[in-house]
Scaffold this motif. Structure first.
Motif, PDB file in Angstrom:
ATOM      1  N   THR A  12       0.856  -1.182   0.000  1.00 40.87           N
ATOM      2  CA  THR A  12       0.000   0.000   0.000  1.00 40.87           C
ATOM      3  C   THR A  12       0.892   1.232   0.000  1.00 40.87           C
ATOM      4  O   THR A  12       1.844   1.317   0.778  1.00 40.87           O
ATOM      5  N   GLU A  13       0.575   2.162  -0.877  1.00 42.51           N
ATOM      6  CA  GLU A  13       1.280   3.450  -0.910  1.00 42.51           C
ATOM      7  C   GLU A  13       0.534   4.412   0.002  1.00 42.51           C
ATOM      8  O   GLU A  13      -0.628   4.723  -0.243  1.00 42.51           O
ATOM      9  N   ILE A  14       1.192   4.844   1.064  1.00 42.89           N
ATOM     10  CA  ILE A  14       0.616   5.865   1.943  1.00 42.89           C
ATOM     11  C   ILE A  14       1.305   7.167   1.557  1.00 42.89           C
ATOM     12  O   ILE A  14       2.490   7.366   1.856  1.00 42.89           O
ATOM     13  N   PRO A  15       0.593   8.061   0.866  1.00 40.12           N
ATOM     14  CA  PRO A  15       1.242   9.178   0.170  1.00 40.12           C
ATOM     15  C   PRO A  15       1.924  10.209   1.067  1.00 40.12           C
ATOM     16  O   PRO A  15       2.733  10.979   0.570  1.00 40.12           O
ATOM     17  N   ILE A  16       1.646  10.222   2.342  1.00 41.58           N
ATOM     18  CA  ILE A  16       2.265  11.257   3.181  1.00 41.58           C
ATOM     19  C   ILE A  16       3.668  10.881   3.643  1.00 41.58           C
ATOM     20  O   ILE A  16       4.336  11.690   4.287  1.00 41.58           O
ATOM     21  N   TYR A  17       4.119   9.671   3.326  1.00 42.13           N
ATOM     22  CA  TYR A  17       5.442   9.227   3.776  1.00 42.13           C
ATOM     23  C   TYR A  17       6.438   9.195   2.619  1.00 42.13           C
ATOM     24  O   TYR A  17       6.112   8.734   1.526  1.00 42.13           O
ATOM     25  N   GLN A  18       7.630   9.661   2.902  1.00 41.78           N
ATOM     26  CA  GLN A  18       8.753   9.560   1.972  1.00 41.78           C
ATOM     27  C   GLN A  18       9.929   8.992   2.737  1.00 41.78           C
ATOM     28  O   GLN A  18      10.165   9.434   3.859  1.00 41.78           O
ATOM     29  N   PRO A  19      10.649   8.026   2.217  1.00 45.41           N
ATOM     30  CA  PRO A  19      10.410   7.375   0.936  1.00 45.41           C
ATOM     31  C   PRO A  19       9.134   6.536   0.950  1.00 45.41           C
ATOM     32  O   PRO A  19       8.477   6.426   1.990  1.00 45.41           O
ATOM     33  N   THR A  20       8.830   5.936  -0.173  1.00 44.06           N
ATOM     34  CA  THR A  20       7.604   5.168  -0.343  1.00 44.06           C
ATOM     35  C   THR A  20       7.419   4.107   0.747  1.00 44.06           C
ATOM     36  O   THR A  20       8.400   3.590   1.296  1.00 44.06           O
ATOM     37  N   THR A  21       6.175   3.793   1.014  1.00 41.96           N
ATOM     38  CA  THR A  21       5.856   2.711   1.951  1.00 41.96           C
ATOM     39  C   THR A  21       5.755   1.366   1.243  1.00 41.96           C
ATOM     40  O   THR A  21       5.752   0.331   1.901  1.00 41.96           O
ATOM     41  N   VAL A  22       5.684   1.371  -0.086  1.00 45.19           N
ATOM     42  CA  VAL A  22       5.574   0.121  -0.841  1.00 45.19           C
ATOM     43  C   VAL A  22       6.858  -0.686  -0.659  1.00 45.19           C
ATOM     44  O   VAL A  22       7.967  -0.164  -0.770  1.00 45.19           O
ATOM     45  N   ASN A  23       6.663  -1.950  -0.355  1.00 41.73           N
ATOM     46  CA  ASN A  23       7.737  -2.932  -0.189  1.00 41.73           C
ATOM     47  C   ASN A  23       8.526  -2.797   1.107  1.00 41.73           C
ATOM     48  O   ASN A  23       9.632  -3.324   1.204  1.00 41.73           O
ATOM     49  N   LEU A  24       7.952  -2.142   2.122  1.00 41.25           N
ATOM     50  CA  LEU A  24       8.574  -2.225   3.438  1.00 41.25           C
ATOM     51  C   LEU A  24       8.394  -3.654   3.942  1.00 41.25           C
ATOM     52  O   LEU A  24       7.347  -4.277   3.720  1.00 41.25           O
ATOM     53  N   LYS A  25       9.397  -4.187   4.622  1.00 44.20           N
ATOM     54  CA  LYS A  25       9.315  -5.545   5.169  1.00 44.20           C
ATOM     55  C   LYS A  25       8.404  -5.549   6.387  1.00 44.20           C
ATOM     56  O   LYS A  25       8.446  -4.634   7.216  1.00 44.20           O
ATOM     57  N   THR A  26       7.583  -6.615   6.488  1.00 41.05           N
ATOM     58  CA  THR A  26       6.617  -6.711   7.580  1.00 41.05           C
ATOM     59  C   THR A  26       6.565  -8.126   8.149  1.00 41.05           C
ATOM     60  O   THR A  26       7.025  -9.084   7.529  1.00 41.05           O
ATOM     61  N   ARG A  27       5.928  -8.218   9.299  1.00 37.31           N
ATOM     62  CA  ARG A  27       5.450  -9.477   9.875  1.00 37.31           C
ATOM     63  C   ARG A  27       3.948  -9.292  10.016  1.00 37.31           C
ATOM     64  O   ARG A  27       3.485  -8.273  10.531  1.00 37.31           O
ATOM     65  N   VAL A  28       3.176 -10.266   9.557  1.00 36.34           N
ATOM     66  CA  VAL A  28       1.715 -10.225   9.632  1.00 36.34           C
ATOM     67  C   VAL A  28       1.283 -11.202  10.712  1.00 36.34           C
ATOM     68  O   VAL A  28       1.634 -12.384  10.663  1.00 36.34           O
ATOM     69  N   ARG A  29       0.538 -10.699  11.687  1.00 37.61           N
ATOM     70  CA  ARG A  29       0.095 -11.519  12.811  1.00 37.61           C
ATOM     71  C   ARG A  29      -1.424 -11.684  12.771  1.00 37.61           C
ATOM     72  O   ARG A  29      -2.163 -10.704  12.830  1.00 37.61           O
ATOM     73  N   SER A  30      -1.856 -12.939  12.669  1.00 37.75           N
ATOM     74  CA  SER A  30      -3.295 -13.224  12.697  1.00 37.75           C
ATOM     75  C   SER A  30      -3.877 -12.783  14.023  1.00 37.75           C
ATOM     76  O   SER A  30      -3.200 -12.800  15.056  1.00 37.75           O
ATOM     77  N   GLN A  31      -5.136 -12.416  13.978  1.00 36.64           N
ATOM     78  CA  GLN A  31      -5.894 -12.011  15.163  1.00 36.64           C
ATOM     79  C   GLN A  31      -7.070 -12.974  15.326  1.00 36.64           C
ATOM     80  O   GLN A  31      -7.328 -13.806  14.474  1.00 36.64           O
ATOM     81  N   PRO A  32      -7.810 -12.866  16.419  1.00 37.15           N
ATOM     82  CA  PRO A  32      -8.977 -13.740  16.568  1.00 37.15           C
ATOM     83  C   PRO A  32      -9.921 -13.629  15.366  1.00 37.15           C
ATOM     84  O   PRO A  32      -9.963 -12.592  14.685  1.00 37.15           O
ATOM     85  N   VAL A  33     -10.669 -14.684  15.121  1.00 40.05           N
ATOM     86  CA  VAL A  33     -11.614 -14.712  14.010  1.00 40.05           C
ATOM     87  C   VAL A  33     -12.509 -13.470  14.079  1.00 40.05           C
ATOM     88  O   VAL A  33     -12.995 -13.095  15.144  1.00 40.05           O
ATOM     89  N   GLY A  34     -12.688 -12.828  12.931  1.00 42.23           N
ATOM     90  CA  GLY A  34     -13.498 -11.618  12.864  1.00 42.23           C
ATOM     91  C   GLY A  34     -12.683 -10.342  12.948  1.00 42.23           C
ATOM     92  O   GLY A  34     -13.226  -9.251  12.787  1.00 42.23           O
ATOM     93  N   HIS A  35     -11.378 -10.452  13.188  1.00 44.27           N
ATOM     94  CA  HIS A  35     -10.507  -9.282  13.289  1.00 44.27           C
ATOM     95  C   HIS A  35      -9.408  -9.379  12.237  1.00 44.27           C
ATOM     96  O   HIS A  35      -8.859 -10.454  12.004  1.00 44.27           O
TER      97      HIS A  35
END
Length: 171
Positions: A110-133
């Motif tokens: 996702t490109e968040i336009p207010i940040y420089q440099p770009t936010t596209v391709n920042l490394k992340t960890r994705v953590r599942s949440q309880p069902v429905g979240h």
């Protein structure tokens, strides 16, 4: 009626606005195009996206603490996952306890336009949440301004600044 405790006067236009909002989101990954909607092996739902059967995305949240208020700010974003991680996330999508799954590596899509440099391709960890979240995103702890804000938090003044910048962003 405007709530004087949450409304603010915009520095860009001088108008009084309700808010500021405490969350913003993107409807699709930066790589999605409406022309893909009719293609085989491509699809976009509220929570997931597949492009040409080769690129896999989930919708998630980057939560940023607001240090001078009892609340959080959040960015609704898309993160790419490997096919194996996407398949595993789908496998446990409706399973109670899925939040105990190990985190998944991903790239912010996702490109968040207010940040420089770009936010596209920042490394992340994705953590599942309880069902429905929606899953939560932890950015790699770098010097990128978004990563710093996630770690350190932001003030209500920064929340207002974000609202002003996004409200008056150039198309």
């Amino acid at each position: 009626m405007t709530d004087q405790t949450t409304s603010y006067t915009c520095r860009h236009c001088g108008q009084r606005h309700d808010g500021p909002p405490l969350s913003y989101g993107s409807d699709a990954p930066v790589y999605w195009s409406d022309t893909l909607a009719g293609e085989d092996h491509s699809g976009l739902t509220d929570e997931q996206c597949v492009i040409q059967g080769q690129h896999f995305f989930v919708r998630a949240r980057i939560v940023v603490p607001v240090t001078d208020a009892d609340t959080d700010f959040d960015w609704g974003v898309w993160v790419s996952l490997s096919q194996a991680n996407f398949d595993r996330m789908n496998e446990v999508w409706t399973t109670p306890g899925r939040e105990r799954e190990p985190s998944y590596f991903g790239w912010l899509s996702t490109e968040i336009p207010i940040y420089q440099p770009t936010t596209v391709n920042l490394k992340t960890r994705v953590r599942s949440q309880p069902v429905g979240h929606r899953p939560l995103v932890e950015l790699e702890p770098t010097a990128h301004p978004l990563a710093v804000e996630q770690r350190s938090g932001i003030t209500l003044a920064r929340v207002r600044q974000i609202a002003e910048e996004l409200r008056h962003a150039q198309p």
